[in-house]
Design a protein around this motif. Structure first.
Motif, PDB file in Angstrom:
ATOM      1  N   PRO A 167       0.854  -1.189   0.000  1.00  0.00           N
ATOM      2  CA  PRO A 167       0.000   0.000   0.000  1.00  0.00           C
ATOM      3  C   PRO A 167       0.891   1.240   0.000  1.00  0.00           C
ATOM      4  O   PRO A 167       2.053   1.180   0.383  1.00  0.00           O
ATOM      5  N   VAL A 171       1.115   5.213   1.280  1.00  0.00           N
ATOM      6  CA  VAL A 171       0.587   6.230   2.179  1.00  0.00           C
ATOM      7  C   VAL A 171       1.157   7.573   1.753  1.00  0.00           C
ATOM      8  O   VAL A 171       2.365   7.694   1.516  1.00  0.00           O
ATOM      9  N   SER A 220      -2.287  14.367   1.672  1.00  0.00           N
ATOM     10  CA  SER A 220      -3.183  15.041   0.747  1.00  0.00           C
ATOM     11  C   SER A 220      -2.776  16.509   0.705  1.00  0.00           C
ATOM     12  O   SER A 220      -2.950  17.230   1.683  1.00  0.00           O
ATOM     13  N   LEU A 278      -3.341   0.191  -3.578  1.00  0.00           N
ATOM     14  CA  LEU A 278      -4.133   0.820  -2.538  1.00  0.00           C
ATOM     15  C   LEU A 278      -3.365   2.046  -2.078  1.00  0.00           C
ATOM     16  O   LEU A 278      -2.189   1.957  -1.722  1.00  0.00           O
ATOM     17  N   SER A 279      -4.026   3.199  -2.100  1.00  0.00           N
ATOM     18  CA  SER A 279      -3.365   4.404  -1.619  1.00  0.00           C
ATOM     19  C   SER A 279      -4.236   5.046  -0.539  1.00  0.00           C
ATOM     20  O   SER A 279      -5.465   5.050  -0.639  1.00  0.00           O
ATOM     21  N   CYS A 280      -3.578   5.558   0.476  1.00  0.00           N
ATOM     22  CA  CYS A 280      -4.254   6.238   1.592  1.00  0.00           C
ATOM     23  C   CYS A 280      -3.694   7.637   1.687  1.00  0.00           C
ATOM     24  O   CYS A 280      -2.508   7.813   1.929  1.00  0.00           O
ATOM     25  N   PHE A 323      -3.689  11.293   3.590  1.00  0.00           N
ATOM     26  CA  PHE A 323      -4.010  11.925   4.862  1.00  0.00           C
ATOM     27  C   PHE A 323      -3.819  13.404   4.766  1.00  0.00           C
ATOM     28  O   PHE A 323      -3.005  13.916   4.121  1.00  0.00           O
TER      29      PHE A 323
END
Length: 85
Positions: A58, A60, A63, A81-83, A85
């Motif tokens: 993933p 991370v 934003s 998958l990217s998250c 924050f």
């Protein structure tokens, strides 16, 4: 192993650090541009980590207004998958 990739997003470029597991960095951090060539380079780093661990890592990232948009679009198109924050 629990690989993960961290991106520090800035205007037009990102600093990339890959980890094999918690507190275990994989290679040195690198800077990539938010261009087609730079995103291809990022993909090669991700594939290298994936080959090393056997897992798709993933990603991370922070934003940062709209600066992260091309990176997230690219990651999504490649199935990562990217998250943000």
């Amino acid at each position: 192993m629990n690989p993960v990739v961290g991106l520090d997003i800035a205007k037009g470029e990102s600093q990339v650090q890959m980890f094999l597991d918690k507190k275990i960095p994989y290679k040195n951090s690198v800077k990539i541009k938010h261009t087609v060539e730079g995103l291809k380079e990022l993909h090669s780093y991700l594939l290298d980590l994936e080959r090393q661990t056997g897992l798709k890592p993933p990603v991370v990232l922070e934003s940062t207004g709209h600066y992260h948009t091309p990176v997230v679009q690219f990651l999504n198109s490649e199935g990562y998958l990217s998250c943000a924050f």
